[in-house]
Design an enzyme around this catalytic site. Structure first.
Site, mmCIF file in Angstrom:
data_model
loop_
_atom_site.group_PDB
_atom_site.id
_atom_site.type_symbol
_atom_site.label_atom_id
_atom_site.label_comp_id
_atom_site.label_asym_id
_atom_site.label_seq_id
_atom_site.Cartn_x
_atom_site.Cartn_y
_atom_site.Cartn_z
ATOM 1 C CG ASP A 172 40.077 29.590 39.374
ATOM 2 O OD1 ASP A 172 39.093 29.217 39.137
ATOM 3 O OD2 ASP A 172 40.887 30.619 39.192
ATOM 4 C CG HIS A 226 38.770 32.379 41.644
ATOM 5 N ND1 HIS A 226 39.074 32.526 40.285
ATOM 6 C CD2 HIS A 226 37.997 33.782 41.798
ATOM 7 C CE1 HIS A 226 38.757 33.691 39.857
ATOM 8 N NE2 HIS A 226 38.157 34.250 40.776
ATOM 9 C CB SER A 260 38.615 37.312 39.713
ATOM 10 O OG SER A 260 37.703 36.844 39.158
#
Length: 716
Positions: A660, A692, A574
């Site tokens: 995602d 994600h 991320s």
């Protein structure tokens, strides 16, 4: 971006399994944690104490790599952890256990609410909704129940013509048409149903006709609703916006629904409140909605209400500003008689992550919060006096009263220990007398076979002269005379703490077990070191926080003789993946390889690709096309990682999930394509069916094997 969500990744849907999966026995031959051992562990994901505090029901999830499935079961035990027995033995998931009385449990299976006795006998189906129940909450008097059910939603994706039943196209008319990992064509609503001797009735939608979700996507659950102690009212969390207005705003409120009148009132805002006009392509930092005089209207995230035992107050978690998902989360208390709001935790310069009321007599509230990279237990008096009651290198994940009003039932974990349950006896007057007693050992049969890593704290001087707490994790059977390959761990969020988390993917235990030292800094932008430290990252993603990363790894390379400076890598997901992509163009030959999972690569593309536009607005300041953008915005776009690919010179593994929608898979693909076109050694691990996170067992094993194969190729 994904603040305080790591435990969410441990849960799975309530879909039925056709294979019964239970506790697994794994033999570890050399004492090293393996991906297979990690995925064999049972995962505690829910618990509740009986009204008299004598018994505890606990939910555990087991995962089968062979069958690529999960199975969630319920256990019963005495309050001290003794007498543990498995209640559920079918091949269906049985979850969300709640007590109806000291002898009877309610639980969810197959999309319906069932009941059973505490020994698992006398099973009875209470609801009959064709499998549509997704969550439930009984009233204190047991006469009513809230049922969560999904309803069709076509505010932003139009319903296809009835004569085209096989059409797969979607006509989108506004933003927020995707959220997290799915297209938004249904939303949850709470239905209130009567409970009789015949079971649970049909139920009434308390948001009937309103196009708003409750709980809030993507992670909200029953914690976002609460019954009043007299069973006459329901407090619920809702962000009453759709489309573009929803996508740029974090303004959710606490509403109070009266069962007798059917009327709802907003506890956060006065009657007739009108939100100031908002410019959707600019940060809300300086907009009128966040003007000081407007902040009294609770314009940020407000969620997770809980009534006091005496019924006089309702408290909830509250962020002050609109558009800022990582604002400090405070404890707000509302007097139901006077309408007065009081913020109790102003003396605690960090987030309140969960809380519970004690009995009405002492008016104490217990809460957990992160400070200096650990999530510990605190108590606050009605006068606002905050005391830390535990001080260990662990993280508490949640808490509830044990119903004897003197003890707490809590979940705790760390870098080296997965989640287990603990009974905590707090002592407000003498915090050092607080006791913590472990009552479950879910994974003892695996952990006893493993050699544990060692964990150290190290305070590192940053380039601007401040002190930064950095975790150093040493391999099992560590030999200080040897040199070890070393990994710089880059945290996500960007405002998620590097506290004592346990992850089934980014797991420091398994990384250390494979022979790596991990350097995990609490860089600029992380909670637990005061709001000023936290907020230095917004608008400056490539400034001081990147210097902090390099300060941490340089300190380790220069001052820890067992760190092999010729064998160092950088890894992260991320915002951590973004960090890796940026460092790849700015590391001055420090690293021999990189791994980026679900990272942002091109910030201009990211601005319009992500579904929660409030995030980019707050973090970047401006849309990339605005001609009057701020200096912070210009710096952000000018320093996007994709602009420095010409300086890439180091092998990189890119990982991404195609579902995602927070950071789209095109970001990972673009980074990989750029590396290969530059002639740099690179690999792309792409998951068509993951978001994600990586949640499916075989994908999880593939992730771990690919991760460690890549590191071994370049660092060993």
């Amino acid at each position: 971006m994904i603040a305080a969500l790591m435990l969410m990744a441990l849960s799975s849907s309530n879909a039925q399994n056709d294979v019964k999966i239970g506790k697994q026995n794994v033999t570890v031959s050399d004492g090293r944690m393996t991906p297979e051992a990690l995925w064999a562990m049972g995962r505690i994901s829910g618990y509740a104490a009986s009204p008299d505090g004598s018994h505890i029901v606990c939910q555990v999830g087991y995962y089968s790599v062979k069958h690529n499935k999960s199975h969630h079961v319920l256990y019963m035990m005495n309050a001290d952890g003794s007498g543990k027995q498995q209640l559920t033995k079918s091949d269906k998931n049985e979850t969300d256990a709640a007590w109806l009385d000291n002898e009877t449990l309610a639980f969810l299976t197959g999309g319906e609410v069932w009941s059973m006795k505490l020994d698992g006998s006398e099973r009875r189906q209470l609801s009959k909704t064709d499998g549509n129940v997704e969550g439930f909450l009984f009233s204190p008097d047991q006469k009513k129940v809230i049922l969560l059910k999904s309803i069709p939603f076509h505010e932003v994706i139009k319903e296809n013509p009835s004569d085209l039943p096989k059409a797969t196209g979607r006509l989108v008319t506004d933003l927020m048409y995707r959220h997290w990992d799915h297209y938004v064509e249904s939303i949850q609503h709470p239905f209130v149903a009567d409970v009789t001797s015949e079971g649970i009735g049909e139920g009434k939608d308390i948001l009937v006709g309103e196009p708003y979700e409750c709980p809030m996507e993507p992670f909200g659950g029953m914690e976002q609703l609460a019954w009043s102690t007299d069973s006459k009212q329901i407090a619920y969390t809702c962000r009453k916006k759709t489309g573009t207005a929803y996508s740029i705003s974090t303004d959710s409120d606490i509403y109070l629904y009266d069962l007798s009148t059917g009327k709802t009132r907003n506890l956060c805002k006065p009657d007739g409140y009108q939100e100031p006009a908002v410019e959707p392509t600019k940060t809300m930092k300086q907009q009128k909605v966040n003007a000081r005089e407007n902040l009294v209207n609770n314009v940020g995230y407000d969620q997770n209400p809980k009534f006091s035992p005496d019924g006089k107050y309702v408290a909830w978690l509250s962020m002050e500003r609109n558009g800022y998902e990582a604002d400090r989360q405070r404890l707000c208390c509302y007097d139901l008689a006077t309408g007065e709001k009081k913020y109790l935790t102003e003396a605690f310069d960090s987030n309140v992550d969960d809380f519970c009321w004690s009995d009405a007599k002492d008016a104490m509230i217990y809460f957990i919060g992160v400070w200096h990279a650990t999530e510990n237990l605190y108590a606050i008096s009605w006068k606002g006096e905050v005391k830390q009651l535990t001080d260990t290198w662990h993280d508490f994940g949640s808490l509830q009263m044990l119903n004897n009003k003197k003890q707490l039932l809590m979940e705790r974990h760390s870098f080296t220990s997965p989640a287990d349950l603990y009974v905590v006896t707090p002592n407000f007057k003498k915090p050092e007398k607080t006791t913590v007693t472990q009552i479950t050992e879910e994974n003892k049969h695996i952990l006893d076979q493993l050699a544990k890593p060692r964990v150290q704290q190290r305070w590192v001087k940053t380039t601007d002269g401040k002190e930064m707490l950095t975790w150093i994790i040493l391999p099992p059977n560590f030999d200080e005379t040897k040199k070890y390959p070393t990994l710089l761990f880059c945290e996500g969020g960007p405002q998620s703490p590097v506290s004592q988390f346990w992850s089934y993917r980014w797991n420091f235990f398994i990384m250390a077990s494979q022979g790596y030292i991990i350097v995990a800094p609490n860089r600029r932008g992380l909670p637990g070191f005061g709001q000023d430290w936290l907020e230095e990252i917004s608008g400056d993603w490539t400034g001081q926080c990147m210097n902090d990363y390099l300060s941490a790894i340089d300190d380790a390379a220069e001052n820890l003789p067992y760190v092999d400076k010729e064998r160092m890598g950088a890894v992260g997901a991320s915002f951590g993946g973004f960090s890796v992509y940026y460092l790849a163009g700015h590391h001055d030959k420090r690293f021999k390889c990189f791994i980026a999972h679900d990272g942002a690569f091109n910030l201009e593309a990211m601005y319009t690709e992500t579904e929660e536009n409030w995030f980019s607005n707050w973090e970047y300041d401006d849309a990339f096309w605005n001609k009057d953008q701020t200096a912070n915005a210009k710096r952000t776009y000018d320093n996007s990682p994709h602009r420095f690919v010409d300086k890439w010179d180091t092998p990189i593994l890119c990982i991404h999930g195609e579902k995602d929608y927070r950071i789209n898979a095109t970001q990972g693909m673009s980074a990989f394509n750029a590396a290969r076109m530059r002639g740099i050694e690179a690999e792309l691990l792409i998951f068509p069916d993951e978001n994600h996170w990586v949640l499916k067992p075989q994908n999880g094993i593939l992730w771990q094997r690919t991760y460690f194969d890549w590191l071994a190729r370049w660092l060993k």
